[in-house]
Design an enzyme around this catalytic site. Structure first.
Site, PDB file in Angstrom:
ATOM      1  N   THR A   1      52.996  83.744  -5.691  1.00  0.00           N
ATOM      2  CA  THR A   1      52.879  84.919  -6.570  1.00  0.00           C
ATOM      3  C   THR A   1      52.258  86.045  -5.758  1.00  0.00           C
ATOM      4  OG1 THR A   1      52.761  83.700  -8.634  1.00  0.00           O
ATOM      5  CG2 THR A   1      51.548  85.782  -8.566  1.00  0.00           C
TER       6      THR A   1
ATOM      7  N   ARG B   1      59.308  80.459 -20.796  1.00  0.00           N
ATOM      8  CA  ARG B   1      57.863  80.460 -20.589  1.00  0.00           C
ATOM      9  C   ARG B   1      57.444  81.781 -19.921  1.00  0.00           C
ATOM     10  NH1 ARG B   1      54.327  80.808 -15.765  1.00  0.00           N
ATOM     11  NH2 ARG B   1      52.374  79.795 -16.304  1.00  0.00           N
ATOM     12  N   VAL B   2      56.418  82.405 -20.437  1.00  0.00           N
ATOM     13  CA  VAL B   2      55.873  83.609 -19.831  1.00  0.00           C
ATOM     14  C   VAL B   2      54.433  83.315 -19.446  1.00  0.00           C
ATOM     15  CG1 VAL B   2      55.254  86.030 -20.212  1.00  0.00           C
ATOM     16  CG2 VAL B   2      57.400  85.116 -21.155  1.00  0.00           C
ATOM     17  N   GLY B   3      54.085  83.626 -18.204  1.00  0.00           N
ATOM     18  CA  GLY B   3      52.727  83.358 -17.731  1.00  0.00           C
ATOM     19  C   GLY B   3      51.798  84.532 -17.971  1.00  0.00           C
TER      20      GLY B   3
ATOM     21  N   GLY C   1      47.341  82.053 -10.176  1.00  0.00           N
ATOM     22  CA  GLY C   1      46.849  80.710 -10.475  1.00  0.00           C
ATOM     23  C   GLY C   1      47.575  80.182 -11.696  1.00  0.00           C
TER      24      GLY C   1
ATOM     25  N   GLY D   1      48.674  80.222 -14.957  1.00  0.00           N
ATOM     26  CA  GLY D   1      48.660  81.353 -15.869  1.00  0.00           C
ATOM     27  C   GLY D   1      48.075  81.049 -17.231  1.00  0.00           C
TER      28      GLY D   1
HETATM   29  N1  ASP Z   1      50.033  82.997 -12.475  1.00  0.00           N
HETATM   30  C1  ASP Z   1      51.418  82.667 -12.264  1.00  0.00           C
HETATM   31  C2  ASP Z   1      51.982  82.109 -13.548  1.00  0.00           C
HETATM   32  O1  ASP Z   1      51.330  81.290 -14.151  1.00  0.00           O
HETATM   33  C3  ASP Z   1      51.645  81.678 -11.169  1.00  0.00           C
HETATM   34  C4  ASP Z   1      50.875  81.914  -9.884  1.00  0.00           C
HETATM   35  O2  ASP Z   1      50.050  82.792  -9.799  1.00  0.00           O
HETATM   36  O3  ASP Z   1      51.134  81.175  -8.908  1.00  0.00           O
HETATM   37  O4  ASP Z   1      53.071  82.467 -13.912  1.00  0.00           O
END
Ligand code: ASP
Length: 317
Positions: free
Chosen positions: A188, A216-218, A239, A241
């Site tokens: 990310t 799915r939405v993070g 991280g 989400g």
């Molecule tokens: N935060 C992102 C999500 O959960 C994933 C990531 O940061 O690696 O969509």
């Protein structure tokens, strides 16, 4: 309990810039690490050029993130993590601290640069968050669109098929086995900046987690969860989400600064401790303060990151 790694970069120039390339486990392969450190260096240089040319913080974070969206080594744009159906559903957000405006896209499938689509939502619509921006709307706002297959790379298909422990969500919709928590890997991307006029901005872009449910939405496109900027702080997170969402983590950092007068480093440390470490989450943030101080911190094993330091660019990948 995982420890929190935290770097504070004091104001070093009329402007400040940091980028991240995702939080997660320790690196997995020298080739990928080299590609990622090259990508972070390029993104930092592109954002720095904007700021050095008196561009705005908003221009700088969008430019830096767009560079990383084009880079297959990151989980954003082309090369993003895939859903359980093998599709790329991309999330992105921009926050402009000076104007208190924000724009975001969720489950974006056609915009070559989701971060620019997020900016267009902010600047060209009455809305903040647009789910599934259509090809027709992208044409209307003059943004480049691509076939959804363009985002899907062989490496990501392999990761999905093999259940590679990079950004893997062992969720199987409809089987009753989809309750395991997502695990994240690197990739990310995000940026925070302060420009020479003192304006702050943040941007984040992601494909989410490998094998996530369709739809799915993070945290990334949710203002205040994965991305935030106001006149005091700019924050971009990475991280798992779901933890960022439950705690409104990026806004938690801003609220600690605003309401307790905490220094940015203390606010970041406190938010990561309370919102990620205590509940068992994973991840990190990069943040900028109004005086140009940068803070980069994480509780995962590693976080790919780069920033403009007092002696020039620093890349940790
Ligand atoms: N935060 C992102 C999500 O959960 C994933 C990531 O940061 O690696 O969509």
């Amino acid at each position: 309990m995982p420890s929190i790694q935290l770097t504070v970069v004091p104001p070093a120039a009329p402007f400040a810039l940091a980028v991240h390339g995702g939080a997660g486990p320790l690196r997995d392969g020298r080739d990928r690490a080299t590609a990622q450190s090259d990508g972070l260096r390029r993104a930092l240089a592109a954002g720095e050029a904007v700021l050095a040319g008196s561009g705005t913080a908003l221009d700088a974070v969008c430019t830096a993130v767009a560079v990383l969206e084009d880079d297959e080594a990151f989980n954003a744009g082309r090369g993003a993590a895939l859903t359980v159906a093998g599709t790329a559903e991309l999330d992105a957000c921009v926050c402009d601290g000076a104007s208190h405006r924000a724009g975001a896209v969720a489950a974006s499938r056609f915009a070559r640069h989701p971060v620019l689509a997020a900016r267009a939502v902010m600047e060209r619509t009455p809305h903040v968050l647009l789910a599934g921006p259509t090809p027709e709307w992208l044409d209307t706002v003059g943004l480049e669109r691509v076939d959804p297959a363009w985002f899907v790379t062989p490496a990501r298909l392999t990761a999905l098929r093999d259940g590679t422990p990079e950004a893997t969500a062992p969720a199987l919709p409809g089987t009753g086995q989809g309750t395991a928590e997502p695990r994240v890997g690197h990739g990310t991307v995000g940026a925070v900046a302060r420009d020479s006029a003192g304006r702050l901005a943040a941007a984040t872009s992601t494909g989410g987690v490998t094998g996530q449910w369709v739809g799915r939405v993070g945290d990334t496109p949710v203002v205040g969860a994965g991305t935030w900027a106001d006149e005091r702080v700019a924050v971009s997170g990475t991280g798992i989400g779901e933890y960022f969402l439950r705690a409104a983590l990026a806004h938690d950092v801003a609220a600690r600064v605003r309401w307790t007068g905490a220094a940015l480093a203390d606010a970041v440390r406190g938010a990561i401790a309370d919102d990620l470490v205590v509940p068992g989450g994973d991840g990190g943030v990069i943040a900028a303060a109004a005086d140009g101080t940068l803070v980069l911190a994480y509780c995962s094993q590693a976080m790919l990151r780069a920033y403009l330091g007092p002696d020039g660019p620093v890349v940790v990948a």
